[in-house]
Design a protein around this motif. Structure first.
Motif, PDB file in Angstrom:
ATOM      1  N   UNK A 183      36.755  37.010  37.738  1.00  0.00           N
ATOM      2  CA  UNK A 183      35.504  36.248  37.817  1.00  0.00           C
ATOM      3  C   UNK A 183      35.670  34.932  38.584  1.00  0.00           C
ATOM      4  N   UNK A 184      36.806  34.287  38.404  1.00  0.00           N
ATOM      5  CA  UNK A 184      36.996  32.954  38.988  1.00  0.00           C
ATOM      6  C   UNK A 184      38.452  32.785  39.439  1.00  0.00           C
ATOM      7  N   UNK A 185      38.602  32.149  40.598  1.00  0.00           N
ATOM      8  CA  UNK A 185      39.951  31.963  41.138  1.00  0.00           C
ATOM      9  C   UNK A 185      40.125  30.546  41.671  1.00  0.00           C
ATOM     10  N   UNK A 186      41.342  30.058  41.539  1.00  0.00           N
ATOM     11  CA  UNK A 186      41.687  28.749  42.085  1.00  0.00           C
ATOM     12  C   UNK A 186      42.155  28.939  43.528  1.00  0.00           C
ATOM     13  N   UNK A 187      41.662  28.085  44.434  1.00  0.00           N
ATOM     14  CA  UNK A 187      42.131  28.206  45.820  1.00  0.00           C
ATOM     15  C   UNK A 187      43.522  27.590  45.908  1.00  0.00           C
ATOM     16  N   UNK A 188      44.450  28.338  46.469  1.00  0.00           N
ATOM     17  CA  UNK A 188      45.833  27.879  46.585  1.00  0.00           C
ATOM     18  C   UNK A 188      46.217  27.825  48.066  1.00  0.00           C
ATOM     19  N   UNK A 189      46.993  26.784  48.371  1.00  0.00           N
ATOM     20  CA  UNK A 189      47.575  26.683  49.721  1.00  0.00           C
ATOM     21  C   UNK A 189      49.088  26.644  49.540  1.00  0.00           C
ATOM     22  N   UNK A 206      36.752  29.119  42.880  1.00  0.00           N
ATOM     23  CA  UNK A 206      35.783  29.884  43.677  1.00  0.00           C
ATOM     24  C   UNK A 206      35.575  31.229  42.979  1.00  0.00           C
ATOM     25  N   UNK A 207      34.585  31.993  43.465  1.00  0.00           N
ATOM     26  CA  UNK A 207      34.330  33.311  42.868  1.00  0.00           C
ATOM     27  C   UNK A 207      34.316  34.358  43.980  1.00  0.00           C
ATOM     28  N   UNK A 208      35.442  35.040  44.157  1.00  0.00           N
ATOM     29  CA  UNK A 208      35.570  36.082  45.183  1.00  0.00           C
ATOM     30  C   UNK A 208      35.478  37.474  44.547  1.00  0.00           C
ATOM     31  N   UNK A 209      35.158  38.468  45.368  1.00  0.00           N
ATOM     32  CA  UNK A 209      35.310  39.854  44.920  1.00  0.00           C
ATOM     33  C   UNK A 209      36.816  40.105  44.775  1.00  0.00           C
ATOM     34  N   UNK A 210      37.200  41.079  43.929  1.00  0.00           N
ATOM     35  CA  UNK A 210      38.632  41.278  43.675  1.00  0.00           C
ATOM     36  C   UNK A 210      39.404  41.829  44.877  1.00  0.00           C
ATOM     37  N   UNK A 211      40.633  41.342  45.018  1.00  0.00           N
ATOM     38  CA  UNK A 211      41.580  41.946  45.965  1.00  0.00           C
ATOM     39  C   UNK A 211      42.077  43.235  45.314  1.00  0.00           C
ATOM     40  N   UNK A 212      41.830  44.361  45.987  1.00  0.00           N
ATOM     41  CA  UNK A 212      42.238  45.656  45.428  1.00  0.00           C
ATOM     42  C   UNK A 212      43.625  46.018  45.967  1.00  0.00           C
ATOM     43  N   UNK A 213      44.152  47.132  45.486  1.00  0.00           N
ATOM     44  CA  UNK A 213      45.408  47.632  46.048  1.00  0.00           C
ATOM     45  C   UNK A 213      46.629  47.295  45.223  1.00  0.00           C
ATOM     46  N   UNK A 214      47.787  47.668  45.758  1.00  0.00           N
ATOM     47  CA  UNK A 214      49.023  47.590  44.970  1.00  0.00           C
ATOM     48  C   UNK A 214      49.438  46.156  44.645  1.00  0.00           C
ATOM     49  N   UNK A 215      49.101  45.203  45.501  1.00  0.00           N
ATOM     50  CA  UNK A 215      49.439  43.803  45.218  1.00  0.00           C
ATOM     51  C   UNK A 215      48.242  43.059  44.619  1.00  0.00           C
TER      52      UNK A 215
END
Ligand code: SAM
Length: 218
Positions: A183-189, A206-215
């Motif tokens: 639902x919510x993610x911290x932006x990391x650099x 921020x609120x992004x759609x999920x990163x799918x896949x093995x990682x």
């Protein structure tokens, strides 16, 4: 650069959008100029053109979104793009973020998981004069065959920082990635100071759609 039809009305709306983003804290003039130059309505169905210059994410099909312009500007500013940088974007989506990086004169490699979006954007971006390299597949583990990269940008929310992405960065390279829950993610650099040392900085949520896949989220 762009071959579709732009208009004075859209140009005016774009200038307003740039003012909105500037007020929210974006300072990098090259990034603001790129947002000002790219007709975001080209990336929308014609029925939705009236929404193209709102500072909002919007559906692009396949359950995915074109990111909010402020988010695109924020991630791009963190990326500190230099002319000629070799950049991997994970999550091509509509191609808007890739177009911003192209206007900043980066060499862009962009990978997308959803075949329909990959096919659509691969046809669309060249039509508006944007030249980037497209890949179809799971980008959660990067794109090792084209590594190393000066910069990597992830435009979907990851559960953890994938170690493979850090491996594919050059020394002094930068990874920008939203990390958190669904639902919510911290932006990391993350800046790769040496082969063994990473500087980690955290920014807003921020609120992004999920990163799918093995990682990502399986
Ligand atoms: N950068 C895009 C734009 O400018 O429109 C925004 C993309 S949207 C917020 C996130 C995208 O990441 C979606 O198109 C989704 O299909 C893609 N995605 C999710 N997981 C992925 C993965 N493992 N590899 C590549 N793309 C992925």
């Amino acid at each position: 650069m762009l071959k579709l039809e732009d208009s004075y009305r859209h140009k005016g709306q774009r200038r307003e959008l740039v003012n909105v983003i500037r007020k929210k804290g974006i300072k990098n003039e090259a990034v603001l100029n790129a947002i000002n130059a790219i007709p975001r309505h080209f990336f929308f169905d014609s029925a939705l053109h009236s929404h193209a210059y709102e500072d909002k994410a919007f559906p692009i099909g396949e359950g995915q979104t074109i990111s909010q312009p402020y988010t695109v500007a924020f991630q791009t500013e963190l990326l500190e793009v230099n002319k000629g940088d070799k950049i991997l974007e994970i999550g091509t989506g509509s191609g808007y973020q890739a177009a911003v990086l192209y206007l900043l004169e980066a060499q862009v490699h962009t990978i997308e998981f959803q075949p329909k979006l990959y096919e659509r954007t691969k046809k669309f971006l060249p039509r508006i004069g944007v030249k980037v390299k497209f890949y179809l597949g799971d980008g959660s583990k990067g794109l090792p065959q084209k590594a190393p990269y000066d910069k990597i940008i992830v435009t979907a929310g990851a559960p953890v920082i994938p170690n493979d992405l850090l491996k594919q960065l050059k020394v002094n390279g930068i990874l920008v990635i939203p990390v958190g829950n669904r639902v919510s993610q911290k932006m990391m650099k993350l800046t790769k100071i040496s082969e063994t040392k990473i500087l980690q900085e955290e920014y807003d949520n921020f609120a992004f759609v999920p990163l799918l896949g093995t990682g990502g989220w399986r």
